[in-house]
Scaffold this motif. Structure first.
Motif, mmCIF file in Angstrom:
data_model
loop_
_atom_site.group_PDB
_atom_site.id
_atom_site.type_symbol
_atom_site.label_atom_id
_atom_site.label_comp_id
_atom_site.label_asym_id
_atom_site.label_seq_id
_atom_site.Cartn_x
_atom_site.Cartn_y
_atom_site.Cartn_z
ATOM 1 N N VAL A 326 0.849 -1.182 0.000
ATOM 2 C CA VAL A 326 0.000 0.000 0.000
ATOM 3 C C VAL A 326 0.894 1.243 0.000
ATOM 4 N N LEU A 327 0.772 2.043 -1.033
ATOM 5 C CA LEU A 327 1.492 3.311 -1.096
ATOM 6 C C LEU A 327 0.699 4.334 -0.284
ATOM 7 N N LEU A 328 1.228 4.692 0.879
ATOM 8 C CA LEU A 328 0.518 5.576 1.796
ATOM 9 C C LEU A 328 0.793 7.049 1.511
ATOM 10 N N LYS A 329 1.956 7.349 0.963
ATOM 11 C CA LYS A 329 2.310 8.742 0.668
ATOM 12 C C LYS A 329 3.305 8.760 -0.474
ATOM 13 N N ASN A 330 3.176 9.761 -1.345
ATOM 14 C CA ASN A 330 4.123 9.897 -2.457
ATOM 15 C C ASN A 330 4.176 11.364 -2.895
ATOM 16 N N ALA A 331 4.600 12.217 -1.977
ATOM 17 C CA ALA A 331 4.633 13.655 -2.229
ATOM 18 C C ALA A 331 5.623 13.973 -3.334
ATOM 19 N N GLY A 332 5.166 14.777 -4.299
ATOM 20 C CA GLY A 332 6.041 15.196 -5.383
ATOM 21 C C GLY A 332 6.404 14.093 -6.346
ATOM 22 N N GLY A 333 5.740 12.964 -6.251
ATOM 23 C CA GLY A 333 6.045 11.860 -7.158
ATOM 24 C C GLY A 333 7.462 11.356 -7.031
ATOM 25 N N VAL A 334 7.961 11.301 -5.780
ATOM 26 C CA VAL A 334 9.336 10.831 -5.579
ATOM 27 C C VAL A 334 9.494 9.381 -6.027
ATOM 28 N N LEU A 335 8.429 8.646 -5.988
ATOM 29 C CA LEU A 335 8.417 7.280 -6.512
ATOM 30 C C LEU A 335 7.637 7.259 -7.815
ATOM 31 N N PRO A 336 7.999 6.372 -8.745
ATOM 32 C CA PRO A 336 9.067 5.363 -8.698
ATOM 33 C C PRO A 336 10.474 5.979 -8.730
ATOM 34 N N LEU A 337 11.431 5.189 -8.229
ATOM 35 C CA LEU A 337 12.822 5.608 -8.256
ATOM 36 C C LEU A 337 13.336 5.639 -9.695
#
Length: 829
Positions: A326-337
């Motif tokens: 579960v992706l709970l947070k992804n501020a600024g689209g830091v993921l995917p690497l």
């Protein structure tokens, strides 16, 4: 003695076979032959049937520690997070093959108790806080198993929602909550999947042990729901002979008979008990027949087990593990690497592969791929560095070194047998020939290496009495000072630690052991765990931060392990153990591109949440953990999970704590009162008006979705009719992904108090960029109904209902109005 019954291969007349058994033979079938097998009756060609622990893998007949290798699948909550019925059926089918490889015709799975408290020690084994989500997934899992010839055993029936005093405590549950929450998944799986077996819970239900509860086993399970399979006790959970037989318990496990040791005498003296014995024996024979064991008797010896590792199983575990994250947070689209970026992989769960929880769900996995391994091996990975930072140990680590065991009849006696084990934790489920499991003196010898001069910690925990010596000097006394504690299903002691100074180099460790059976223990269950580590380095957090500062991205792998998340003891609280919160803060200060990979079996508090850009809840995803985590972090797999459990902001927001934390949880004077009634999970959130850390059903994607054009197949229905709701789902992002469409029902006016909304249907949708799909969700009378304990019936009252549609319990943008023209009622008796 009657003559041997002859029958053609593959054809068994169970009734005729049963009639040919003596009363003594019938009684013999009603308790196990040993820990994993039923009793065979060679005279009439009744074979032994082997069972094996599940639900996240098939351990086989060996011990919990060091058994034959097997495939380790994602744990229950990870599978629950997928919300994918088809995947659960696929997992069930795969597990059937694993079971047959181990000679087992019965898998002790799935675990389908719903989450009541965030502190349940077996939280990780179960699917969800919601009964419908749990039930739908369980139905698919059971179907997948049994379509391939292996019996499922849904457990623990019923009211086993915590581990505190589980062997004796009474779960006192209001009738509506019992029906609507805690029995509902079992009802769904019995009616829709016809499981061939069911396991009773250890606890009492309203004062009566579940293993001898006539209302639970006969009135509800068999008469009301039409269950046709076998009911077995949990291990050591049978408490009477004739009473449990008359109440509906078919099989006492494990064997030989303990509670039922006097059953034959009771049956000879009482016709009612003798008649019940015959019915219970019929269930055992029918299970043997259903699993095909009469036609094809298996070699059920442990030595005949296979440890075959199938490439397709490895791929399934990897895929399922990723889909449950579960992706709970992804501020600024830091993921995917991005490919080629340098990554610092730090934390206690970086190089340690936390692939499973503890207790009876653990196994000797074929592989244990750590996040560090997975990120290093990922295609396109750049430079990968690492540091531990801190530990999250509950117990001292077990030395992974060979252990030589000598058995004597008594201290100072001649060696009667020897044994060799691969590591410094031993759980005895089998013994060398001539060793009495109840009375022996064991000596365990191993060598540990001190990398440098300094202080080192040693420890012992044991189900039995133990002492530890280092280089001939006694250091740890867990013999004279032995006290019952939380280890080994509460049959063992707490861990006892001592510190000493060692010089660099090898040191000989000797542990003496003697069985010690406690009240309500399992005779012959013996275990010892040896712990060893250097004194912790106080500067390790700063060292990890320095490593993180030198990389483009920092992946902080934190959480728990199978010592914290385990059977027999509840969770410690909602805070992460050790210095892990401190580690996250230090790494974030050193590197703004910090991603937290969280591996736990349930919710935890996250004081660092606002400061880090990304958080991935990875659970315990099975043996391919590191590969699955890397797949998601690099975007080769979608983070397909949605939370199956509300994550509260603090423990005070847990539904079992606000009213009376002693009576309501963990319990007082042998009783735990479910005073919150229907209001657990998101139902509690709605009623209390609180904001959770993360809501039920929540999860982010690497793409975006839009729901539109909601519609009903009919705006009004009559009693007994059904309706379908539909909604269009569009992938509005630039890459493929998945979401879960969720439908909740709200009764606008009810004679009895009802939650603000209840999940009644859901669908997992996988879409390409720009793709649109219409999702159709069924709604029937039971979806509109509540349980009226005064009438003893399910009741849907005429009136209006709102059908709320969206992508989480707090994201429900669409409402459809449905009218029921006349009252509907379905009596349970």
């Amino acid at each position: 003695m009657t003559d041997t019954i002859h029958r053609p291969p593959g054809a068994v007349d169970v009734d005729a076979l049963l009639d040919g058994l003596t009363l003594e033979e019938q009684v013999s079938l009603l308790a196990g032959a040993d820990f994993w097998r039923t009793v065979a009756i060679p005279r009439v060609n009744v074979p032994s049937l082997k069972v094996s622990d599940g639900p996240a893998g098939v351990r086989g007949g060996g011990p919990l520690i060091g058994a034959m290798k097997t495939a380790a699948y994602p744990v229950g909550i990870a599978l629950g997070s997928t919300w994918n019925v088809n995947l659960l059926r696929e997992v069930g089918a795969s597990l059937a093959r694993e079971a047959l490889d181990k000679g087992a015709g019965v898998l002790l799975a799935p675990t389908i108790n719903v989450f009541r408290s965030a502190l349940n020690g077996r939280n990780f084994e179960n699917y969800a806080e919601d009964p419908v989500l749990t039930g739908r997934l369980a139905v698919a899992y059971v179907q997948g198993l049994q379509e391939n010839g292996v019996a499922a055993t849904p457990k623990h029936f019923a009211g086993n929602e915590s581990e505190y005093q589980r062997g004796t405590i009474s779960s006192d549950i209001p009738a509506r909550a019992m029906r609507e929450l805690y029995l509902r998944p079992f009802e769904m799986v019995v009616r829709e999947a016809d499981p061939w077996a069911i396991m009773t819970a250890y606890n009492r239900l309203d004062g009566t042990y579940c293993s001898e509860h006539p209302w639970l086993l006969e009135t509800v399970l068999r008469k009301e729901w039409g269950f046709s399979g076998l009911v077995m006790s949990d291990w050591g959970g049978t408490h009477s002979a004739g009473e449990s037989v008359r109440a509906g318990l078919d099989l006492e496990m494990p064997g030989p008979a303990r509670a039922r040791a006097g059953l034959l005498a009771e049956a000879q003296a009482d016709p009612a008990t003798a008649a019940a014995v015959k019915e219970r024996a019929r269930a055992v024979l029918r299970l043997i027949e259903r699993t095909g064991t009469f036609a094809n008797p298996r070699d059920v010896s442990d030595s005949a087990e296979k440890d075959t590792e199938y490439p397709e199983t490895r791929a399934l575990i990897r895929r399922a593990g990723a889909e449950g994250m579960v992706l709970l947070k992804n501020a600024g689209g830091v993921l995917p690497l991005p490919a080629g970026a340098s990554v610092a992989v730090v934390g206690p769960n970086a190089a340690a592969a936390q692939v499973m929880g503890g207790g009876s769900a653990q196994m000797n996995a074929h592989r244990r791929v750590s996040p560090l391994d997975g990120l290093r091996e990922a295609p396109g990975a750049g430079a990968v560095t690492t540091a531990v930072g801190c530990d999250n140990d509950k117990f001292l680590p077990v030395p992974q070194v060979p252990v030589h065991v000598e058995y004597r009849a008594h201290a100072g006696g001649d060696v009667a047998a020897t044994d060799d084990r691969p590591q410094a934790e031993v759980m005895w489920f089998a013994y060398p020939e001539g060793v009495n499991p109840l009375d022996f003196h064991g000596t365990l010898t191993l060598t540990v290496h001190a990398p440098q001069d300094g202080a080192y910690d040693f420890s012992l925990a044991s189900a039995g009495l133990s002492r530890l010596s280092v280089d001939g000097q006694e250091l740890v006394d867990n013999w004279d000072a032995w006290r019952q504690g939380d280890t080994y299903f509460n049959f063992g002691s707490d861990e006892v630690r001592e510190r000493t100074t060692l010089t660099a180099g090898p040191h000989t460790v000797t542990v003496t052991f003697q069985p010690h059976v406690i009240d309500n223990g399992i005779a012959g269950f013996n275990a010892v765990r040896i712990g060893f580590r250097a004194e912790p380095d106080e500067g390790s957090v700063a060292q990890a931060a320095a490593v993180a500062a030198a990389a483009d991205y920092a992946v902080v792998c934190i959480g728990t392990n199978g010592d914290w998340e385990t059977e027999g003891v509840d969770r410690w609280g909602l805070g992460l153990p050790g210095r892990q919160d401190e580690l996250v803060a230090a790494v974030r200060a050193a590197n703004p591109n910090t991603i937290v990979v969280l591996q736990t079996g349930g919710p935890v508090t996250m004081p660092w949440l606002d400061s880090v850009p990304a958080v991935l809840q990875a659970w315990f995803p099975g043996q391919e953990a590191g590969h699955a985590i890397a797949d998601v972090l690099y975007g080769r797999a979608e983070p397909g999970g949605r939370l199956p459990q509300t994550f509260p902001a603090s423990l005070k927001d847990d539904p079992t704590h606000p009213l009376n934390p002693d009576v309501q949880y963990p319990g007082v004077e042998g009783h735990v009162e479910y005073r919150e009634g229907l209001y657990t999970g998101y139902r509690h959130v709605d009623r209390a008006g609180i904001t959770p850390l993360f809501p039920f059903g929540f999860g982010l994607s690497y793409t975006t979705f839009e729901l539109s054009s909601p519609a009903l197949s009919a705006a009004s229905v009559g009693a007994g009719e059904s309706v379908t709701a539909s909604v269009q789902v569009k992938n509005t992002g630039s890459r493929a992904g998945s979401t879960v469409v969720q439908l909740y029902v709200r009764d606008r006016e009810s004679s009895l108090d009802r939650p603000a909304k209840e999940l009644k249907a859901f669908a997992k949708v996988h879409l390409q960029p720009g793709q649109i799909q219409t999702v159709t969700l069924p709604v029937d009378m039971r979806d509109l109904a509540y349980y009226d304990d005064g009438q003893g019936a399910w009741v849907a009252e005429a009136g209006d209902f709102d059908l709320l549609i969206g992508q989480s319990s707090t994201d429900l943008p669409h409402t459809l109005r449905l009218s029921l023209s006349t009252d509907w009622k379905e009596p349970t008796a």
